[in-house]
Write an enzyme that holds these catalytic residues in place. Sequence first.
Site, mmCIF file in Angstrom:
data_model
loop_
_atom_site.group_PDB
_atom_site.id
_atom_site.type_symbol
_atom_site.label_atom_id
_atom_site.label_comp_id
_atom_site.label_asym_id
_atom_site.label_seq_id
_atom_site.Cartn_x
_atom_site.Cartn_y
_atom_site.Cartn_z
ATOM 1 N N LYS A 1 -50.766 10.859 -29.778
ATOM 2 C CA LYS A 1 -50.870 12.051 -30.614
ATOM 3 C C LYS A 1 -51.240 11.603 -32.024
ATOM 4 O O LYS A 1 -50.770 10.547 -32.481
ATOM 5 C CB LYS A 1 -49.519 12.776 -30.603
ATOM 6 C CG LYS A 1 -49.495 14.098 -31.351
ATOM 7 C CD LYS A 1 -48.106 14.733 -31.191
ATOM 8 C CE LYS A 1 -47.988 16.080 -31.868
ATOM 9 N NZ LYS A 1 -46.670 16.704 -31.620
ATOM 10 N N SER B 1 -46.912 21.526 -30.093
ATOM 11 C CA SER B 1 -47.990 20.974 -30.874
ATOM 12 C C SER B 1 -48.751 19.837 -30.186
ATOM 13 O O SER B 1 -49.889 19.555 -30.561
ATOM 14 C CB SER B 1 -47.467 20.460 -32.212
ATOM 15 O OG SER B 1 -46.578 19.375 -32.023
ATOM 16 N N SER C 1 -42.470 20.524 -28.656
ATOM 17 C CA SER C 1 -43.870 20.109 -28.775
ATOM 18 C C SER C 1 -44.372 19.117 -27.729
ATOM 19 O O SER C 1 -45.585 18.901 -27.641
ATOM 20 C CB SER C 1 -44.130 19.535 -30.169
ATOM 21 O OG SER C 1 -44.243 20.573 -31.113
#
Lengths: 107, 501
Positions: free
Chosen positions: B87, B162, B186
């Site tokens: 990420k 997210s 997330s």
Amino acid sequence: MNELSRDDIRHLSHLSRLELTDEEYARYATQLSSVVQYVAQLQSVDTSSVQAHLGVTGLTNVLADDVVREKGTPADIEPMDVINKAPRHHGRLIEVRAVLGGEVGAA
Amino acid sequence: MSVKTYVNKPLNELTIEETAKGLAEAVFTSREITEVCLEHIERHDGEINSFVTITADLARSQADASDARRASGKTLGILDGVPYNLKDVFATDDSPTTASSHMLEGWVAPYNATTYRNLRDAGAVLLGKTNTDEFTMGTSSETSYFGVSRNPWNPEHVAGGSSGGPAASIAAHMSIFSIGTDTGGSIRLPAAFCGVTGLKPTYGRVSRFGEIAMASSLDQTGPITKTVRDTAIVLEVLAGNDPLDATSSSEVVPVYSKELGDIKGLRIGVPKEFFGEGVRPELETVVRTAIADLEKAGATVVEVSLPAAIHSLAAYYIIAPAEVSSNMSRYDGIRYGYSVEREESKENHTLYDIYAKSRAHGLGSEVKRRIMLGNHVLSSGYYDAYYTKAEQVRAVVREEFENIFKTENIDVLMAPISPNIAFKVGEKINDPLAMYKEDVLTVPVNISGTPGMSVPCGIVDDLPVGLQIIGPRFGEIAVLRAGAAFQSITNHHLQKANLLS
């Protein structure tokens, strides 16, 4: 206390150091008011058994030995590698605009 | 290069276990599987936008180094030569880390996150950085400065957030595994929306050094993978104490992948409040069927009650923005990242202008909302009514979770991940509160500091549904064992996203 006005947003944007437009003052006032109204439900939770908020992570303080780290160990950073990221620097010093005497944005 | 296959799959579709076996048997090299992944990203990522940065040259050199180690008999372990992505919030000194924000566009960190060092030391091959809501603030990856990540099952729908980029990249088989972060759901929510496996470990289980912070009392790093067994393998490499993160725990790290036995005697608690108002009936049916499948396989199921847990979301939207307002103050236009000082026009700005204009231009709407909300709840006069109360509710929720495993004598809790399946791109973007409510079933796990995992458990309207498995703090073994057992008796995790079929 569950409604935020445009003036409240103007004040918060100043505290937050965020320059906003008039359109944003109005939009954020509506959006943040709805969030603040939602979180008001917390008042219905009985927390009388809880002492003032204590750490909830279950961790205690961690102390490190006061020794100089060897070069090349993780997180060993050359000062200039950090200073070079600043938009204005003078040698090993980061340059900023005058701290005193400048204007204090709209409060 | 012609596409090679192994166990009847293209190489990019392999699990970690299969990749490790294929590499060990010399059926293919790390360089070969890396090239297959890069080619697949090149060909298909335009449809889903899961990558922000592709580190092709770095990946090739890491893959070649892995192959050289293997040739000389010095393999580093099961992840050696396995391609993955991070990420876009993990600092690396060899590629940009942007948190998908204009504020950090092009920024290269002067140091490496512990998670990256651990994976690099294990020989894994970094393909690039994947998309996230800006500074991880969001539920749909729509707040990314670099555009929304779309759902590989149906690109009109969001991948979730997210960690939308990581989850979409695994569902679309653009990497063998990925690393996400989870502050309020997330990792688990996008994993559920995209039909992959994602684990948020116990708070403190994995070092956050070098992970760009959102809310520091809640943030936690974890794997997103194709199977629970792979999640166990990655967690072994990530978990453990780190002298550079004082909040990382020194609790012993088990060999998770060796603990995945059967589920005979497993006791599952089903919290009735997690099936309440707002949960779509078809989704509830899919989740209850999954739990019944485990019961048939030998687990015991009991209904339990967590009455305070449903207020976690309200506590979260005080605690998280409060911490955001503090963490985001480092982006000041003075030290690094976007600054009006870098702009062409040499206006005579004051110091105040440098702060206020740099932050106004460099940060997006959701980030600004949370900074101001945080400053509001921390203001004198409001502090006790909001922040202190929220922390007290957190203490109640935490105690409720701690007690439930003991009083009901259960090993894990099971519930839906979200009230709905993946929604359409744009559907909720103008209504922040509606977006926040998507996290109502994942946030209690962050508020209580417990581990939680999402595993695919069925389909509603052609989109995946996630089963949430929650354990006691540092009870990852029970969570992984239950998840691995579920995947051994069902095939939901083997279903392929439409992008590929």
